[in-house]
Design an enzyme around this catalytic site. Sequence first.
Site, PDB file in Angstrom:
ATOM      1  N   ILE B 136      -7.379 -52.536 -17.428  1.00  0.00           N
ATOM      2  CA  ILE B 136      -6.221 -51.610 -16.897  1.00  0.00           C
ATOM      3  C   ILE B 136      -5.364 -52.328 -15.761  1.00  0.00           C
ATOM      4  CG2 ILE B 136      -6.910 -49.616 -18.168  1.00  0.00           C
ATOM      5  CD1 ILE B 136      -7.947 -49.051 -15.244  1.00  0.00           C
ATOM      6  N   GLU B 137      -6.143 -52.752 -15.527  1.00  0.00           N
ATOM      7  CA  GLU B 137      -5.200 -53.832 -14.210  1.00  0.00           C
ATOM      8  C   GLU B 137      -4.571 -55.400 -14.266  1.00  0.00           C
ATOM      9  OE1 GLU B 137      -7.975 -54.187 -10.565  1.00  0.00           O
ATOM     10  OE2 GLU B 137      -9.139 -51.833 -11.885  1.00  0.00           O
ATOM     11  N   MET B 138      -5.174 -56.674 -14.233  1.00  0.00           N
ATOM     12  CA  MET B 138      -4.461 -57.560 -14.026  1.00  0.00           C
ATOM     13  C   MET B 138      -4.207 -57.923 -15.626  1.00  0.00           C
ATOM     14  SD  MET B 138      -5.892 -59.393 -11.075  1.00  0.00           S
ATOM     15  CE  MET B 138      -4.039 -60.563 -10.461  1.00  0.00           C
TER      16      MET B 138
END
Lengths: 347, 347
Positions: B136-138
């Site tokens: 859900i980030e990078m």
Amino acid sequence: MAKRFAAAFLSLCIMSIAPVSASEDLLAAAQKIFEPIPLAPPELPGNPATPEKAELGKMLFFEPRLSASHAISCNSCHNLGLGGTDGAPTSVGHRWQRGGRNAPTVLNAGFNLAQFWDGRAKDLKEQAGGPIVNPIEMASTKTDVVALLRTIPGYNVAFAKAFPGEPSPITLDNAQKAIALFEATLITPDAPFDRYLRGDENALTDKQKAGLALFMGEKGCADCHNGQNIGGGMYARFGATIKPGVEFLPPDDKGRVAVTKDADDTYVYKVPTLRNITLTAPYFHTGKVWSLREAVALMGAIQKGDQLSTDETLKITAFLESLTGAQPQVTYPVLPPDGATSPRPEL
Amino acid sequence: MAKRFAAAFLSLCIMSIAPVSASEDLLAAAQKIFEPIPLAPPELPGNPATPEKAELGKMLFFEPRLSASHAISCNSCHNLGLGGTDGAPTSVGHRWQRGGRNAPTVLNAGFNLAQFWDGRAKDLKEQAGGPIVNPIEMASTKTDVVALLRTIPGYNVAFAKAFPGEPSPITLDNAQKAIALFEATLITPDAPFDRYLRGDENALTDKQKAGLALFMGEKGCADCHNGQNIGGGMYARFGATIKPGVEFLPPDDKGRVAVTKDADDTYVYKVPTLRNITLTAPYFHTGKVWSLREAVALMGAIQKGDQLSTDETLKITAFLESLTGAQPQVTYPVLPPDGATSPRPEL
């Protein structure tokens, strides 16, 4: 009208510059067609440079709070670490919406005759206001941007310094002026080709010179890609000779006709600068071509109806590699914190 | 165990440091509890500093191609222009997914006892590998990041210079080392409070000194927020005395228990640094409080069971405003262009 004439001029291929061979002739011919990037930023008419205004412009260029989400800045799509663009076919905008056209580089953009692929903004200042309020890009509004900036104490100070004597200096117009002034500093002088144009014949390899000769001469690339920015000075039809397929020319984007309402401008776009072209893949307004060689070959085919040989493509590509200049050295700005009443990000 | 003891120690409120009044006593007491930020970055064990490695770390910190979309870098959420964070309750990640907790500041992060709100990474190097591969980030993968970096000629050169003598220097471990080394340079020395700790009694206003006295003394804030980072040195239960409502303590995030599997660590988090706290709103692991005054009042209530008066809140807030140091001066890095076989962004 001059621009329209130039586009027609290209598409009809009336004339190509005669081939050149001797080394001195090549340099002399190049000096007639091209111009080096200056070592200092140009002045903007009606927008005199001051250190305070340029610093404010830099802050705003990197300021994600100009977007509704507070997550997207000018630099998100015109990344100064990536040749002033974002390395994507089209950019990621508000809530992961995708832009319609490939983000053009901000580097040397002040030398273009107009801004955006379709030239709908006449200069850097006008351009700067576009993405901020575009609902698929930064998705803010003029009112919201000004209201937000006015709640931030640090921006009240910075605008007052940048626009001294103005009773209410925080306006979108002033923000755009400051951004334009900063962007005008984003020039890339001293590319090998600039050194060549200034008389250093050793600045280009023999292969690059052969590519330059093709570029200016029989292949006619310089009919459009000329001047200081080696492009950026006129409009031309994408597919001037052979209309490419929908992968390169999607039917829902008809180019400059949307600006001029002139049917002759269908599929006409601003000729992009080729400066720093090695840094700004993918190419064309759709960003569908990742390889510079492929881009050169495609241009030969669809603009000139010329099937370039591998050798010709490689030579022209080698010449284009000489167009990468010194990248701007920018100290990352410290942005002022929110004020007590600053609006929150819309995520 | 020492950390667990410290948390229990806080929550039981066994002892608070005695109030101090006289000016010299206040300084002497503060010097026992706090320590200034050093003027030079600390050394990282097993990761010696070189200019080449720090430069590579800076490039990687600003490198959006470490993300699957090529649009999100470390700096997207730990923005060096915004106090090392992003001004959002929780961050925007891949395809506009939202992070689970407020992005902690990267500034002075090397002085924390561990990284992330729950301390699940033991140091900067371990932390640096987390967001890159968090879906859900990078949203990249270890394999993809290494494969991509190896296709970029400029990174082959930069890693070889940063890790000389290594036969295959481009590894995720080396990337994390370089990022950690750069992050270790992101310190903010010379805050007014640091000058005070070094003996300059005029560095704080009388109101700030009164706030400091409350902070160290009867209000007991310094029971947790102490040391070099004025926090960051221990874990504590959020709601040590009064459990707050779900708006501040959502039931699906139970804190450090997920790391230690010890039920006593339910709702326990790393005590955050208060350095540069004026720059890093919104506050707490949920990022739900935007006002520093409100944050101070909430802490008094839920950690200490103490309803701070407006006067006390304002004094403590004034003291916290003395914790903003000199922000790092960073020259924005020029990143190397893709190689011929570099993978494309997943958008």
